[in-house]
Design a protein around this motif. Structure first.
Motif, short mmCIF file in Angstrom:
data_model
loop_
_atom_site.label_atom_id
_atom_site.label_comp_id
_atom_site.label_asym_id
_atom_site.label_seq_id
_atom_site.Cartn_x
_atom_site.Cartn_y
_atom_site.Cartn_z
N LYS A 121 0.85 -1.18 0.00
CA LYS A 121 0.00 0.00 0.00
C LYS A 121 0.89 1.23 0.00
CE LYS A 121 -4.15 1.85 2.17
NZ LYS A 121 -5.11 1.70 3.29
N GLU A 122 0.87 1.92 -1.13
CA GLU A 122 1.73 3.09 -1.28
C GLU A 122 1.17 4.26 -0.48
OE1 GLU A 122 3.91 5.45 -5.00
OE2 GLU A 122 2.19 4.12 -5.33
N SER A 123 2.07 4.97 0.15
CA SER A 123 1.68 6.12 0.96
C SER A 123 2.05 7.40 0.22
CB SER A 123 2.39 6.09 2.32
OG SER A 123 2.05 4.91 3.02
N PRO A 124 1.32 8.47 0.49
CA PRO A 124 1.66 9.75 -0.16
C PRO A 124 3.05 10.20 0.25
CG PRO A 124 -0.50 9.84 0.88
CD PRO A 124 0.14 8.58 1.35
N PRO A 125 3.74 10.93 -0.59
CA PRO A 125 5.07 11.44 -0.22
C PRO A 125 4.97 12.42 0.93
CG PRO A 125 4.30 12.45 -2.25
CD PRO A 125 3.33 11.36 -1.92
N ALA A 142 -6.25 15.20 4.42
CA ALA A 142 -6.54 16.10 3.30
C ALA A 142 -5.25 16.77 2.86
CB ALA A 142 -7.59 17.15 3.69
N TRP A 143 -5.28 17.30 1.63
CA TRP A 143 -4.12 17.99 1.11
C TRP A 143 -4.14 19.45 1.54
CZ3 TRP A 143 0.09 15.85 -0.87
CH2 TRP A 143 0.00 14.56 -1.37
N HIS A 144 -2.97 19.95 1.94
CA HIS A 144 -2.82 21.33 2.39
C HIS A 144 -1.70 22.01 1.61
CE1 HIS A 144 -5.12 19.69 5.72
NE2 HIS A 144 -5.35 20.92 6.15
N LEU A 145 -1.83 23.30 1.46
CA LEU A 145 -0.77 24.13 0.90
C LEU A 145 -0.04 24.79 2.06
CD1 LEU A 145 0.51 25.19 -1.76
CD2 LEU A 145 -1.02 27.17 -1.54
N GLU A 200 -9.20 22.76 -6.28
CA GLU A 200 -7.86 23.33 -6.29
C GLU A 200 -6.76 22.30 -6.51
OE1 GLU A 200 -8.29 27.12 -3.30
OE2 GLU A 200 -8.19 25.12 -2.39
N LEU A 201 -7.11 21.02 -6.46
CA LEU A 201 -6.08 19.99 -6.59
C LEU A 201 -5.41 20.04 -7.97
CD1 LEU A 201 -7.82 16.95 -4.88
CD2 LEU A 201 -6.06 18.45 -3.93
N ARG A 202 -6.17 20.41 -9.00
CA ARG A 202 -5.61 20.45 -10.35
C ARG A 202 -4.58 21.56 -10.51
NH1 ARG A 202 -8.41 17.41 -14.11
NH2 ARG A 202 -10.41 16.56 -13.40
N GLN A 203 -4.60 22.56 -9.64
CA GLN A 203 -3.71 23.69 -9.78
C GLN A 203 -2.30 23.40 -9.26
OE1 GLN A 203 -5.55 27.06 -7.89
NE2 GLN A 203 -7.56 26.66 -8.82
N ILE A 206 0.07 17.66 -7.72
CA ILE A 206 -0.26 16.48 -6.92
C ILE A 206 -0.66 15.36 -7.87
CG2 ILE A 206 -1.78 15.55 -5.13
CD1 ILE A 206 -2.18 18.40 -4.13
N PRO A 207 0.02 14.21 -7.86
CA PRO A 207 -0.34 13.11 -8.77
C PRO A 207 -1.80 12.71 -8.60
CG PRO A 207 1.78 12.68 -7.72
CD PRO A 207 1.20 13.88 -7.03
N VAL A 208 -2.42 12.36 -9.70
CA VAL A 208 -3.84 12.01 -9.68
C VAL A 208 -4.09 10.80 -8.79
CG1 VAL A 208 -5.80 11.32 -11.12
CG2 VAL A 208 -4.14 12.98 -11.98
N ARG A 209 -3.12 9.87 -8.70
CA ARG A 209 -3.34 8.66 -7.89
C ARG A 209 -3.48 8.99 -6.41
NH1 ARG A 209 2.07 8.54 -9.32
NH2 ARG A 209 3.59 8.42 -7.63
N TRP A 210 -3.09 10.22 -6.01
CA TRP A 210 -3.23 10.61 -4.61
C TRP A 210 -4.49 11.42 -4.35
CZ3 TRP A 210 -0.44 7.42 -2.41
CH2 TRP A 210 0.87 7.13 -2.82
#
Length: 218
Positions: A121-125, A142-145, A200-203, A206-210
């Motif tokens: 199971k791959e984890s996010p970087p 969740a993803w943060h800037l 905002e993820l597309r901006q 961030i790889p789509v798989r994440w």
């Protein structure tokens, strides 16, 4: 009132209906004995003048691989023809064989199946760099800037610095340059964080798989 026996069989022919269960059980009970003695006992109890019994004797060769060779450490069929060199465990109808070294009757062992490894199971970087002062991090589901600033010069402003790293929740003066490089990849500290919305993820890179990590939490 009468019906011929041949009409019940395909192509209108009769075939021998021998019962081979006793032969298979006998062979299985003789595993570990010299094959010459086992085969002699089989022949001694079979009447060659009987078509049925003689046919049962012929089935011994169907169950026992008599000619066996060792190829690269694997027991293989040594009889001529297309099956030569084929591993014994791939011969469906020959569960027994004669050991080429000892001449004993042995049962063919099925190869051990290697346990299937569960996919890792791959984890996010740890972080995804966006620029000199920005990083994307996966925090609290969740993803943060994350906004970054360089560490203050210790010779001039270290004593007067009151800043706090918002991710580590520690004073900047307590963070060494080595620790900053280990956590952020540079001599910086976190000033602010902003949770990224789904749009905002597309901006950001961030790889789509994440993305599913973000979508699961929302």
């Amino acid at each position: 009132m009468r019906e011929g026996m041949k009409a019940r069989w395909q192509n209108h022919t009769k075939i021998l209906n021998e019962h081979l269960g006793p032969l298979r059980r006998y062979l299985d009970s003789q595993v570990g004995r010299p094959w010459d003695k086992v085969f002699s006992e089989i022949c001694a109890h079979i009447n060659r003048n009987s078509a049925v019994q003689n046919h049962v004797r012929d089935h011994v060769a169907d169950y026992v691989a008599v000619h066996v060779v060792l190829i690269d450490g694997v027991l293989c069929d040594g009889e001529g023809g297309r099956g030569y060199g084929k591993p014994l465990h791939e011969l469906r109808y020959r569960p027994w064989y004669i050991c080429p070294r000892t001449g004993l009757l042995r049962r063919v062992k099925a190869p051990r199946r290697k346990p299937q490894r569960r996919p890792h199971k791959e984890s996010p970087p740890g972080y995804i760099p966006v620029g000199d002062g920005l990083q994307c991090r996966f925090l609290a589901g969740a993803w943060h800037l994350v906004t970054l600033k360089p560490l203050p010069d210790p010779f001039y402003h270290w004593g007067r610095c009151r800043a706090v790293d918002v991710l580590l929740n520690r004073p900047v003066t307590a963070i060494t340059p080595a620790e900053a490089r280990r956590r952020y990849g540079a001599e910086v500290y976190a000033v602010a964080t902003q949770r990224l919305a789904r749009k905002e993820l597309r901006q950001y890179p961030i790889p789509v798989r994440w993305w599913w990590k973000h979508l699961e939490s929302t």
